[in-house]
Design an enzyme around this catalytic site. Sequence first.
Site, PDB file in Angstrom:
ATOM      1  N   LYS A 108       1.004  -1.271  -0.163  1.00 29.50           N
ATOM      2  CA  LYS A 108       0.030   0.153  -0.094  1.00 29.50           C
ATOM      3  C   LYS A 108       0.716   1.022  -0.052  1.00 29.50           C
ATOM      4  O   LYS A 108       0.549   2.269  -0.498  1.00 29.50           O
ATOM      5  CB  LYS A 108      -0.793  -0.158   1.150  1.00 29.50           C
ATOM      6  CG  LYS A 108      -2.095   0.843   1.091  1.00 29.50           C
ATOM      7  CD  LYS A 108      -3.359   0.586   1.855  1.00 29.50           C
ATOM      8  CE  LYS A 108      -3.232  -0.519   2.908  1.00 29.50           C
ATOM      9  NZ  LYS A 108      -3.008   0.099   4.281  1.00 29.50           N
ATOM     10  N   ILE A 128       3.723   1.512  -1.448  1.00 24.15           N
ATOM     11  CA  ILE A 128       4.501   1.728  -2.652  1.00 24.15           C
ATOM     12  C   ILE A 128       3.392   2.220  -3.661  1.00 24.15           C
ATOM     13  O   ILE A 128       3.591   3.319  -4.443  1.00 24.15           O
ATOM     14  CB  ILE A 128       4.986   0.531  -3.117  1.00 24.15           C
ATOM     15  CG1 ILE A 128       6.254   0.287  -2.481  1.00 24.15           C
ATOM     16  CG2 ILE A 128       5.425   0.536  -4.695  1.00 24.15           C
ATOM     17  CD1 ILE A 128       6.690  -1.064  -2.652  1.00 24.15           C
ATOM     18  N   GLU A 169      -2.643   7.953   3.540  1.00 28.80           N
ATOM     19  CA  GLU A 169      -2.627   6.350   3.455  1.00 28.80           C
ATOM     20  C   GLU A 169      -3.149   5.860   4.951  1.00 28.80           C
ATOM     21  O   GLU A 169      -2.576   6.331   5.706  1.00 28.80           O
ATOM     22  CB  GLU A 169      -1.329   5.938   3.167  1.00 28.80           C
ATOM     23  CG  GLU A 169      -1.533   4.187   3.273  1.00 28.80           C
ATOM     24  CD  GLU A 169       0.166   3.555   3.144  1.00 28.80           C
ATOM     25  OE1 GLU A 169       1.052   4.395   2.821  1.00 28.80           O
ATOM     26  OE2 GLU A 169       0.373   2.556   3.398  1.00 28.80           O
ATOM     27  N   PRO A 172     -13.243 -11.864  -2.334  1.00 27.05           N
ATOM     28  CA  PRO A 172     -12.526 -11.319  -1.197  1.00 27.05           C
ATOM     29  C   PRO A 172     -12.677  -9.792  -1.349  1.00 27.05           C
ATOM     30  O   PRO A 172     -12.964  -9.002  -0.467  1.00 27.05           O
ATOM     31  CB  PRO A 172     -11.011 -11.525  -1.274  1.00 27.05           C
ATOM     32  CG  PRO A 172     -11.078 -13.055  -1.963  1.00 27.05           C
ATOM     33  CD  PRO A 172     -12.135 -12.805  -3.054  1.00 27.05           C
ATOM     34  N   CYS A 183      26.422   4.864  10.854  1.00 29.71           N
ATOM     35  CA  CYS A 183      26.159   4.727  12.269  1.00 29.71           C
ATOM     36  C   CYS A 183      26.656   3.804  13.125  1.00 29.71           C
ATOM     37  O   CYS A 183      27.858   3.753  13.249  1.00 29.71           O
ATOM     38  CB  CYS A 183      24.423   4.700  12.319  1.00 29.71           C
ATOM     39  SG  CYS A 183      23.865   5.628  14.134  1.00 29.71           S
ATOM     40  N   HIS A 223      22.680   8.992   8.782  1.00 34.21           N
ATOM     41  CA  HIS A 223      22.138   7.772   7.826  1.00 34.21           C
ATOM     42  C   HIS A 223      22.116   8.502   6.427  1.00 34.21           C
ATOM     43  O   HIS A 223      20.746   8.937   6.278  1.00 34.21           O
ATOM     44  CB  HIS A 223      20.761   7.549   8.399  1.00 34.21           C
ATOM     45  CG  HIS A 223      21.056   6.600   9.586  1.00 34.21           C
ATOM     46  ND1 HIS A 223      20.827   5.214   9.737  1.00 34.21           N
ATOM     47  CD2 HIS A 223      20.997   6.692  10.753  1.00 34.21           C
ATOM     48  CE1 HIS A 223      21.114   4.603  10.722  1.00 34.21           C
ATOM     49  NE2 HIS A 223      21.289   5.848  11.693  1.00 34.21           N
ATOM     50  N   GLU A 233      21.421   7.160   3.829  1.00 36.24           N
ATOM     51  CA  GLU A 233      20.066   6.210   3.114  1.00 36.24           C
ATOM     52  C   GLU A 233      18.930   6.917   2.826  1.00 36.24           C
ATOM     53  O   GLU A 233      18.144   6.653   2.153  1.00 36.24           O
ATOM     54  CB  GLU A 233      20.366   4.913   3.480  1.00 36.24           C
ATOM     55  CG  GLU A 233      19.597   4.633   4.916  1.00 36.24           C
ATOM     56  CD  GLU A 233      20.511   4.720   6.017  1.00 36.24           C
ATOM     57  OE1 GLU A 233      21.528   5.442   5.832  1.00 36.24           O
ATOM     58  OE2 GLU A 233      20.015   4.229   7.107  1.00 36.24           O
TER      59      GLU A 233
HETATM   60  N1  GLN Z   1      23.514   1.970  18.715  1.00 40.50           N
HETATM   61  C1  GLN Z   1      24.231   2.936  18.317  1.00 40.50           C
HETATM   62  C2  GLN Z   1      23.985   4.318  18.861  1.00 40.50           C
HETATM   63  O1  GLN Z   1      22.878   4.424  19.413  1.00 40.50           O
HETATM   64  C3  GLN Z   1      23.922   3.313  16.692  1.00 40.50           C
HETATM   65  C4  GLN Z   1      22.680   3.646  16.454  1.00 40.50           C
HETATM   66  C5  GLN Z   1      22.235   3.298  15.064  1.00 40.50           C
HETATM   67  O2  GLN Z   1      23.115   2.692  14.096  1.00 40.50           O
HETATM   68  N2  GLN Z   1      21.195   4.005  14.441  1.00 40.50           N
HETATM   69  O3  GLN Z   1      24.717   5.271  18.905  1.00 40.50           O
END
Ligand code: GLN
Length: 546
Positions: free
Chosen positions: A26, A28, A149, A199, A390, A516, A518
């Site tokens: 859903k 996507i 959504e 369904p 991280c 992060h 990503e």
């Molecule tokens: N556990 C680690 C921290 O709290 C890394 C957290 C993570 O990788 N998002 O700093």
Amino acid sequence: MQEIMAMANNSKYLFITGGVVSSLGKGITAASIGCLLKARGLRIRMLKIDPYLNVDPGTMNPYQHGEVYVTDDGAETDLDLGHYERFTGQATSRHSNITAGRVYWEVLQKERRGDYLGGTVQMIPHITDHVKSAIRELVSQDVDVILCEIGGTVGDIEGLIFLEAIRQIGLEEGTDNVMYVHLTYVPYIAAAGEIKTKPTQQSVAKLREIGIVPDALICRTEKKLTDSIRRKLSLFCNVPANAVIEESDVRRTIYEVPLMLSEQGMDELILVHFRLARPSAHLERWRKMVSRIHHPSGSVRIGVVGKYSELQDAYKSIYEAIAHGGIAHDVRTEIVKIAAEDVEKGRAEDVFGKIDGVLVPGGFGHRGIEGKIQAVRYARENNIPFLGICLGLQCAVIEFARNVCGLKDANSTEMDPQTPHPVVSLMEEQKRIRNLGGTMRLGAWPCDLRSDTIAINAYGTEHIRERHRHRYEVNNEYRSLLEQKGMVMAGVNPDADLVEIIELPTHPWFLATQFHPEFKSRPLEPHPLFRDFIGAALKHATEKDQ
Ligand code: GLN
């Protein structure tokens, strides 16, 4: 009053509900509709409502929930928001995800403050009003359509109150301004050789019982819908035949979904419903990107050494960002999921020989940590491109401290509070925190990049902002030792002087980030670090073959 508000803002509401079973995609589908509306020149905002009682998914574990997606403003949200950002190229915020828990929490706080002036506080109207105002929070002069959504499946008890709230919005805003799209499953029963509509009929009947009549059906199916099936769905579900849309399983990439929906007139249907006129969809760049995925000129294999290697959803944005890096180089990226615990037990040795890049993602807790540290060592000593994220950065620092700086038993205090060398530790502010929800270093923080590093070359700029979600930090007391031994602090937070990016210049491509990256990668704009990591992996693969 509400009528005046609707007219003044001219916002339209598109609600997406799900039927029959969960896991139909859903998120996507909603993201794909967002992509199409943007391609038609509409200004949109997206919102996900989750009917569970957690205030946000920040404290839920990946087995329960999959990835926790972090927004710029530091909200810990549902992973569908990642799809929204990737498909629409537009940032979400803390207003883009609400849960039943948060709604009840806020209503109860109001009750305690006496805001209800002694009245009886009830599901209807108090909870429903609160839900409606959270949705309307997104209304503004520069928004044409709010796409909302509803998580879960029609028929779930916990979702009922949200369906009631969106029914009321239909009544208040008028049918031209509100559209209900129902995502359903149309199974093929192999033994009977038939596609079954029952369904879906029952799921739509459930919706109609609540007072919502869907304006369109999107049918997830493995087989093509025949004309007679479409007619049957139309008749029994009270939906025009041209509003029965097929969403079959995609061949290679989820990014095909917007194209599939558009070919069947999904965006046109929405515009007609809302009585909006816009030029046809600008999907040329999107189409080109999908075609690049379909026709790669080579491939690379990336080993992701995780704690939850069996869970597809735990590293969702990482897998997507790796794929985006592949798009940037016209190569297919094959992800080799490596369980960190297998590395510890020496069960992953053959796998390492076959990969072109190692990625150690984020994580919490000590399970698998030694395997991740061994994976970093393998990549460092064998000149395999390495990207740590991280916890991945923290593992790289621990590994370097132990094996290059000679600090035996160096560790993070998260894993070993008694370690003689706490190279990763808690900041003073974090030591005082007792509540686990929403108390980490969260959201976008600035970072200054050092000249002459992989990082600055990748980003092409000196100042960046990236999203964080962690408690522990590189311990500045060890920084000069790490630097003396050759680690470069390539990115530093200018306000708190915290290490955000590390690199090893003697290695072909070794970089790790405390943030992060990503979360900000998109198929049309692959993240620079993922792009260059895949580039380095490709180079490694080519050199290995020679
Ligand atoms: N556990 C680690 C921290 O709290 C890394 C957290 C993570 O990788 N998002 O700093």
